[in-house]
Design a protein around this motif. Structure first.
Motif, PDB file in Angstrom:
ATOM      1  N   LEU A  54       0.805  -1.260  -0.086  1.00  0.00           N
ATOM      2  CA  LEU A  54      -0.182   0.009  -0.014  1.00  0.00           C
ATOM      3  C   LEU A  54       0.839   1.214   0.004  1.00  0.00           C
ATOM      4  CD1 LEU A  54      -2.732  -1.131   2.543  1.00  0.00           C
ATOM      5  CD2 LEU A  54      -2.981  -1.065  -0.125  1.00  0.00           C
ATOM      6  N   PRO A  55       0.405   2.265  -0.637  1.00  0.00           N
ATOM      7  CA  PRO A  55       1.275   3.568  -0.878  1.00  0.00           C
ATOM      8  C   PRO A  55       1.628   4.069   0.850  1.00  0.00           C
ATOM      9  CG  PRO A  55      -0.540   3.742  -2.558  1.00  0.00           C
ATOM     10  CD  PRO A  55      -0.632   2.407  -1.620  1.00  0.00           C
ATOM     11  N   LYS A  56       0.677   4.126   1.707  1.00  0.00           N
ATOM     12  CA  LYS A  56       0.984   4.705   2.814  1.00  0.00           C
ATOM     13  C   LYS A  56       1.915   3.881   3.703  1.00  0.00           C
ATOM     14  CE  LYS A  56      -3.092   2.457   5.306  1.00  0.00           C
ATOM     15  NZ  LYS A  56      -2.365   1.670   6.180  1.00  0.00           N
ATOM     16  N   ASP A  57       1.935   2.597   3.375  1.00  0.00           N
ATOM     17  CA  ASP A  57       3.119   1.654   4.063  1.00  0.00           C
ATOM     18  C   ASP A  57       4.120   1.830   3.333  1.00  0.00           C
ATOM     19  OD1 ASP A  57       1.057   0.898   5.984  1.00  0.00           O
ATOM     20  OD2 ASP A  57       0.261  -0.926   4.623  1.00  0.00           O
ATOM     21  N   THR A  58       4.136   1.841   2.164  1.00  0.00           N
ATOM     22  CA  THR A  58       5.456   2.122   1.533  1.00  0.00           C
ATOM     23  C   THR A  58       6.300   3.249   1.830  1.00  0.00           C
ATOM     24  OG1 THR A  58       4.571   0.803  -0.440  1.00  0.00           O
ATOM     25  CG2 THR A  58       6.594   1.594  -0.888  1.00  0.00           C
ATOM     26  N   ALA A  59       5.309   4.376   1.926  1.00  0.00           N
ATOM     27  CA  ALA A  59       6.111   5.557   2.065  1.00  0.00           C
ATOM     28  C   ALA A  59       6.623   5.497   3.486  1.00  0.00           C
ATOM     29  CB  ALA A  59       5.067   6.668   1.953  1.00  0.00           C
ATOM     30  N   ARG A  60       5.700   5.008   4.549  1.00  0.00           N
ATOM     31  CA  ARG A  60       6.346   4.980   5.750  1.00  0.00           C
ATOM     32  C   ARG A  60       7.660   4.171   5.968  1.00  0.00           C
ATOM     33  NH1 ARG A  60       2.587   2.169   8.044  1.00  0.00           N
ATOM     34  NH2 ARG A  60       1.091   4.023   8.257  1.00  0.00           N
ATOM     35  N   HIS A  61       7.950   3.030   4.990  1.00  0.00           N
ATOM     36  CA  HIS A  61       9.281   2.508   5.058  1.00  0.00           C
ATOM     37  C   HIS A  61      10.130   3.051   4.467  1.00  0.00           C
ATOM     38  CE1 HIS A  61      12.248   0.333   2.358  1.00  0.00           C
ATOM     39  NE2 HIS A  61      12.109  -0.334   3.338  1.00  0.00           N
ATOM     40  N   HIS A  62       9.984   3.909   3.482  1.00  0.00           N
ATOM     41  CA  HIS A  62      10.884   4.942   2.827  1.00  0.00           C
ATOM     42  C   HIS A  62      11.479   6.352   3.686  1.00  0.00           C
ATOM     43  CE1 HIS A  62      10.276   2.646  -0.747  1.00  0.00           C
ATOM     44  NE2 HIS A  62       9.908   3.369  -1.525  1.00  0.00           N
ATOM     45  N   ARG A  63      10.654   6.565   4.513  1.00  0.00           N
ATOM     46  CA  ARG A  63      10.675   7.626   5.559  1.00  0.00           C
ATOM     47  C   ARG A  63      11.846   7.011   6.502  1.00  0.00           C
ATOM     48  NH1 ARG A  63       5.446   9.083   4.869  1.00  0.00           N
ATOM     49  NH2 ARG A  63       4.668   8.049   6.695  1.00  0.00           N
ATOM     50  N   ALA A  64      11.487   5.822   7.017  1.00  0.00           N
ATOM     51  CA  ALA A  64      12.046   5.201   8.335  1.00  0.00           C
ATOM     52  C   ALA A  64      13.589   5.126   7.889  1.00  0.00           C
ATOM     53  CB  ALA A  64      11.310   4.007   8.800  1.00  0.00           C
ATOM     54  N   PHE A  65      13.722   4.327   6.595  1.00  0.00           N
ATOM     55  CA  PHE A  65      15.173   3.869   6.186  1.00  0.00           C
ATOM     56  C   PHE A  65      16.063   4.920   5.444  1.00  0.00           C
ATOM     57  CE2 PHE A  65      12.898   0.154   7.273  1.00  0.00           C
ATOM     58  CZ  PHE A  65      13.925  -0.823   7.824  1.00  0.00           C
ATOM     59  N   PHE A  66      15.405   5.982   4.924  1.00  0.00           N
ATOM     60  CA  PHE A  66      16.180   6.982   4.072  1.00  0.00           C
ATOM     61  C   PHE A  66      17.487   7.280   4.739  1.00  0.00           C
ATOM     62  CE2 PHE A  66      17.637  10.840   2.107  1.00  0.00           C
ATOM     63  CZ  PHE A  66      17.072  10.660   0.632  1.00  0.00           C
ATOM     64  N   VAL A  67      17.661   7.742   5.584  1.00  0.00           N
ATOM     65  CA  VAL A  67      18.750   8.105   6.473  1.00  0.00           C
ATOM     66  C   VAL A  67      19.902   6.995   6.390  1.00  0.00           C
ATOM     67  CG1 VAL A  67      20.223   9.167   8.421  1.00  0.00           C
ATOM     68  CG2 VAL A  67      17.738   9.990   7.649  1.00  0.00           C
ATOM     69  N   ARG A  68      19.401   5.943   6.971  1.00  0.00           N
ATOM     70  CA  ARG A  68      20.319   4.775   7.108  1.00  0.00           C
ATOM     71  C   ARG A  68      20.844   4.393   5.643  1.00  0.00           C
ATOM     72  NH1 ARG A  68      17.500  -0.495   9.488  1.00  0.00           N
ATOM     73  NH2 ARG A  68      16.920   1.357  10.761  1.00  0.00           N
ATOM     74  N   VAL A  69      19.920   4.490   4.615  1.00  0.00           N
ATOM     75  CA  VAL A  69      20.380   3.940   3.349  1.00  0.00           C
ATOM     76  C   VAL A  69      21.292   5.146   2.721  1.00  0.00           C
ATOM     77  CG1 VAL A  69      19.645   3.514   0.906  1.00  0.00           C
ATOM     78  CG2 VAL A  69      18.282   2.670   2.729  1.00  0.00           C
ATOM     79  N   ALA A  70      20.986   6.355   2.790  1.00  0.00           N
ATOM     80  CA  ALA A  70      21.700   7.318   2.299  1.00  0.00           C
ATOM     81  C   ALA A  70      23.393   7.391   3.234  1.00  0.00           C
ATOM     82  CB  ALA A  70      21.295   8.769   2.721  1.00  0.00           C
ATOM     83  N   LYS A  71      23.476   7.131   4.422  1.00  0.00           N
ATOM     84  CA  LYS A  71      24.571   7.024   5.014  1.00  0.00           C
ATOM     85  C   LYS A  71      25.381   5.825   4.418  1.00  0.00           C
ATOM     86  CE  LYS A  71      23.766   8.989   9.529  1.00  0.00           C
ATOM     87  NZ  LYS A  71      23.592   8.941  10.844  1.00  0.00           N
ATOM     88  N   GLN A  72      24.696   4.832   4.081  1.00  0.00           N
ATOM     89  CA  GLN A  72      25.574   3.640   3.768  1.00  0.00           C
ATOM     90  C   GLN A  72      25.877   3.903   2.152  1.00  0.00           C
ATOM     91  OE1 GLN A  72      26.006   0.630   5.570  1.00  0.00           O
ATOM     92  NE2 GLN A  72      27.496   0.497   3.842  1.00  0.00           N
ATOM     93  N   ALA A  73      25.201   4.563   1.466  1.00  0.00           N
ATOM     94  CA  ALA A  73      25.651   5.014   0.005  1.00  0.00           C
ATOM     95  C   ALA A  73      26.797   5.481  -0.054  1.00  0.00           C
ATOM     96  CB  ALA A  73      24.383   5.453  -0.587  1.00  0.00           C
ATOM     97  N   LEU A  74      26.826   6.728   0.830  1.00  0.00           N
ATOM     98  CA  LEU A  74      28.062   7.657   1.025  1.00  0.00           C
ATOM     99  C   LEU A  74      29.310   6.847   1.527  1.00  0.00           C
ATOM    100  CD1 LEU A  74      26.472  10.919   2.453  1.00  0.00           C
ATOM    101  CD2 LEU A  74      27.354  10.441   0.097  1.00  0.00           C
ATOM    102  N   ALA A  75      29.070   6.063   2.503  1.00  0.00           N
ATOM    103  CA  ALA A  75      30.437   5.253   2.890  1.00  0.00           C
ATOM    104  C   ALA A  75      30.800   4.347   2.109  1.00  0.00           C
ATOM    105  CB  ALA A  75      29.650   4.395   4.476  1.00  0.00           C
TER     106      ALA A  75
END
Length: 355
Positions: A54-75
């Motif tokens: 569902l869009p709302k659940d998927t959006a919640r996932h993206h908000r929750a994991f964005f910082v973690r994934v961005a930090k990993q990408a930079l590292a």
């Protein structure tokens, strides 16, 4: 705005148009015509078997994991904020809530780090990444995913759509049938259908075959496949008088929809006089589709280009790459225009970086 003059340019790309959150870092340099993938990190939201995301659940996932994934990408890339030239994000098409979540996050990074934004068409991202990874020069493109099914060819700085689905996308057809059979969504419903289909082949069940010129329709196929699934569960028999199973249904569905895609792609190749086919999008990683397309291309003296799941399935690196190509021509997305849209056609993009 003038194009950048730096010899080495780096972009961070953010993708979140569906259930995959991807962030990647790419480098372009004057010393080489090729792009260098510095990192490509992805996290997928999977819903329980028999359900969709569902869009709302998927959006919640993206908000929750964005910082973690961005930090990993930079590292993984081994770069710092000072090395980044621009932040690229998926402007569309896609699901509204997930798109918005990632657009807000990308906008936040641009403001925090003082970087310029570049909004990217998701479909163009797939095409440009596919061309770069495979080395395909000027192919007919078959773009097949959960939300899109298009046959595309480049002409006069636009990716022209020659044919497309008239209703649902082929990936959506496969995903929804996976729910009917209660097939797990991990790692992906389409992948699990592909594995089941490899066990089938005893019988080819009759399904609607709907091609109109270079357009396709998949909703009727799905409806008939659902009917056959109900018949199977009730103990019904196939055309050979024997019971059939999920593997026969998956085999028949794949063979039918892929034959349709091969037909419209061949028609586009004949129309534009191309001998190359590039398959992009999540469904493009299906080995049977690649095999069928390869047989057709070989008969025409042509060749097929495709990538593996790292680049076929939605990812941030394709957004970084297409965004950096646009950035190098001087394109920018002002903050007040850094919106997203569920409907953003491939042929709306002015492809200034190609001749």
């Amino acid at each position: 705005m003038a194009a950048p003059t730096k010899k080495r340019r780096i972009a961070l790309g953010c993708e979140g148009s569906a259930n995959k959150l991807g962030i990647g870092v790419i480098e372009h340099s004057d010393a080489s015509d090729s792009a260098v993938v510095l990192s490509n990190v992805r996290d997928t939201f999977n819903s329980p078997p028999g359900t969709g995301f569902l869009p709302k659940d998927t959006a919640r996932h993206h908000r929750a994991f964005f910082v973690r994934v961005a930090k990993q990408a930079l590292a993984d890339a081994g770069v710092g904020v000072a090395d980044i030239d621009c932040i690229c994000y998926t402007k569309g098409p896609g699901m509204g809530a997930p798109l918005t979540s990632v657009a807000v996050a990308a906008r936040t990074l641009a403001l925090l780090w003082g970087k310029e934004l570049v909004g990217v068409n998701h479909c163009v991202g797939h095409i440009e990444m596919g061309r770069t990874i495979t080395g395909a020069d000027n192919p007919v493109v078959l773009y097949v995913s959960g939300g899109n099914s298009q046959v595309i060819a480049y002409a006069e700085q636009r990716y022209r759509i020659f044919g497309e689905t008239l209703d649902i996308a082929v990936g959506n057809c496969l995903d929804r049938f996976a729910r009917t059979l209660n097939i797990p969504n991990d790692p992906a419903p389409g992948y699990n259908i592909e594995q089941l289909a490899k066990k089938g082949g005893r019988v080819l069940l009759d399904l609607p075959y709907t091609v109109k010129g270079m357009d396709c329709s998949f909703s009727g196929i799905l409806a008939r496949a659902d009917e056959l699934a109900a018949l199977m569960k009730a103990g019904g028999k196939g055309p050979d008088g024997e019971p059939f199973g999920p593997e026969d249904l998956c085999f028949s569905l794949q063979e039918t929809v892929f034959a349709m895609l091969v037909e419209i792609t061949e028609r586009a190749m004949a129309h534009v006089g191309s001998s190359q086919v590039l398959i992009v999008g999540g469904v493009g990683s299906n080995e049977r589709l690649q095999e069928m397309m390869g047989l057709m291309a070989a008969e025409r003296g042509g060749s097929v280009y495709a990538t593996d799941e790292r680049f076929c399935i939605d990812n941030g690196i394709m957004i970084a790459h297409a965004g950096l190509l646009a950035y190098e021509t001087g394109f920018r997305t002002p903050l007040e225009e850094s919106t997203c849209t569920q409907r953003f056609r491939t042929d709306e993009v002015f492809v200034q970086w190609r001749d």
